[in-house]
Design a protein around this motif. Structure first.
Motif, PDB file in Angstrom:
ATOM      1  N   VAL A  51      -3.223   2.163   5.963  1.00 34.71           N
ATOM      2  CA  VAL A  51      -2.727   1.141   6.893  1.00 34.71           C
ATOM      3  C   VAL A  51      -3.780   0.839   7.959  1.00 34.71           C
ATOM      4  CG1 VAL A  51      -1.035   0.769   8.746  1.00 34.71           C
ATOM      5  CG2 VAL A  51      -0.269   1.502   6.482  1.00 34.71           C
ATOM      6  N   ILE A  52      -4.399   1.882   8.522  1.00 32.67           N
ATOM      7  CA  ILE A  52      -5.433   1.679   9.536  1.00 32.67           C
ATOM      8  C   ILE A  52      -6.632   0.950   8.933  1.00 32.67           C
ATOM      9  CG2 ILE A  52      -7.103   2.866  11.033  1.00 32.67           C
ATOM     10  CD1 ILE A  52      -4.889   5.015  11.458  1.00 32.67           C
ATOM     11  N   PHE A  88       2.219  18.084  -0.747  1.00 37.46           N
ATOM     12  CA  PHE A  88       1.885  16.815  -1.395  1.00 37.46           C
ATOM     13  C   PHE A  88       2.432  15.646  -0.586  1.00 37.46           C
ATOM     14  CE2 PHE A  88       2.612  13.344  -4.351  1.00 37.46           C
ATOM     15  CZ  PHE A  88       1.363  13.230  -4.927  1.00 37.46           C
ATOM     16  N   THR A  89       3.662  15.772  -0.106  1.00 38.71           N
ATOM     17  CA  THR A  89       4.280  14.717   0.705  1.00 38.71           C
ATOM     18  C   THR A  89       3.481  14.489   1.988  1.00 38.71           C
ATOM     19  OG1 THR A  89       6.450  15.297  -0.161  1.00 38.71           O
ATOM     20  CG2 THR A  89       6.413  14.000   1.853  1.00 38.71           C
ATOM     21  N   GLY A 116      -0.340  11.153   5.058  1.00 39.11           N
ATOM     22  CA  GLY A 116      -1.631  10.973   5.722  1.00 39.11           C
ATOM     23  C   GLY A 116      -2.462   9.895   5.063  1.00 39.11           C
ATOM     24  N   THR A 117      -2.421   9.861   3.741  1.00 40.16           N
ATOM     25  CA  THR A 117      -3.151   8.839   2.993  1.00 40.16           C
ATOM     26  C   THR A 117      -2.604   7.447   3.318  1.00 40.16           C
ATOM     27  OG1 THR A 117      -3.615  10.392   1.220  1.00 40.16           O
ATOM     28  CG2 THR A 117      -3.826   8.052   0.692  1.00 40.16           C
ATOM     29  N   LEU A 142       0.818  -1.211   0.000  1.00 34.01           N
ATOM     30  CA  LEU A 142       0.000   0.000   0.000  1.00 34.01           C
ATOM     31  C   LEU A 142       0.854   1.265   0.000  1.00 34.01           C
ATOM     32  CD1 LEU A 142      -2.801  -0.989   2.539  1.00 34.01           C
ATOM     33  CD2 LEU A 142      -3.059  -0.664   0.080  1.00 34.01           C
ATOM     34  N   VAL A 143       1.869   1.303   0.849  1.00 30.63           N
ATOM     35  CA  VAL A 143       2.707   2.495   0.956  1.00 30.63           C
ATOM     36  C   VAL A 143       3.537   2.698  -0.310  1.00 30.63           C
ATOM     37  CG1 VAL A 143       4.637   3.529   2.220  1.00 30.63           C
ATOM     38  CG2 VAL A 143       2.735   2.504   3.467  1.00 30.63           C
TER      39      VAL A 143
END
Length: 164
Positions: free
Chosen positions: A77-78, A65-66, A71-72, A46-47
């Motif tokens: 992950v959660i 953007f970073t 945050g995304t 995912l990351v």
């Protein structure tokens, strides 16, 4: 695994005693470890996807953007953690891959199969416990309570038993 000493006993309406062996903290921790290894692999996918996709699309990256991508990634992950435990418990008879490997499963306090709502409650409390306490309070609760229940088990009315 060591001999199982703790049991949860229920009585049926016909006055038949049913005894379910409780899983205990060692089995539960090992099952969680197996599940975490699987989840970490998913987190990495995912990351890497969230970080690599903007580069592949040629999107210009700056500090804002970073921060947005970070945050995304945290939310993904959660969400992945929540969905993993909710789906496996709700649709695989209370077993995650880790629980299956160690021969344990989640059941209702009456010994029945948990449903999607029970699994939802359990998963929400699991996320809260992990984010707020890192699972430490739950480990202490398993050791301190007679039925080896953690926060999510109390909230959802569940037990983790050895699957015979």
């Amino acid at each position: 695994m060591p001999d199982i000493k703790q049991h949860h006993t229920i009585w049926t309406p016909e006055l038949v005693e049913l005894s379910m062996p409780l899983a205990g903290i060692a089995r539960r921790c090992l099952a969680r470890l197996i599940d975490q290894v699987i989840l970490v692999a998913l987190y990495i996918i995912l990351v890497v996807g969230a970080i690599g996709l903007p580069s592949l699309l040629g999107i210009q990256q700056n500090h804002l953007f970073t921060l947005l991508v970070s945050g995304t990634c945290l939310l993904l992950v959660i969400l992945a953690d929540f969905l993993y435990f909710w789906a496996f418990h709700a649709f695989m008879n209370g077993k995650t891959p880790g629980k299956s490997a160690l021969g344990i499963r989640v059941v209702t306090a009456r010994g029945g199969r948990i449903n999607s709502v029970t699994s939802l409650i359990r998963s929400l409390f699991n996320i809260a416990d992990m984010l707020l306490f890192g699972g430490g309070v739950s480990a202490l609760m398993i050791l301190a309570t007679e039925q080896e229940k953690r926060i999510a088990d109390f909230a959802a009315g569940t037990l983790v038993i050895v699957d015979r």
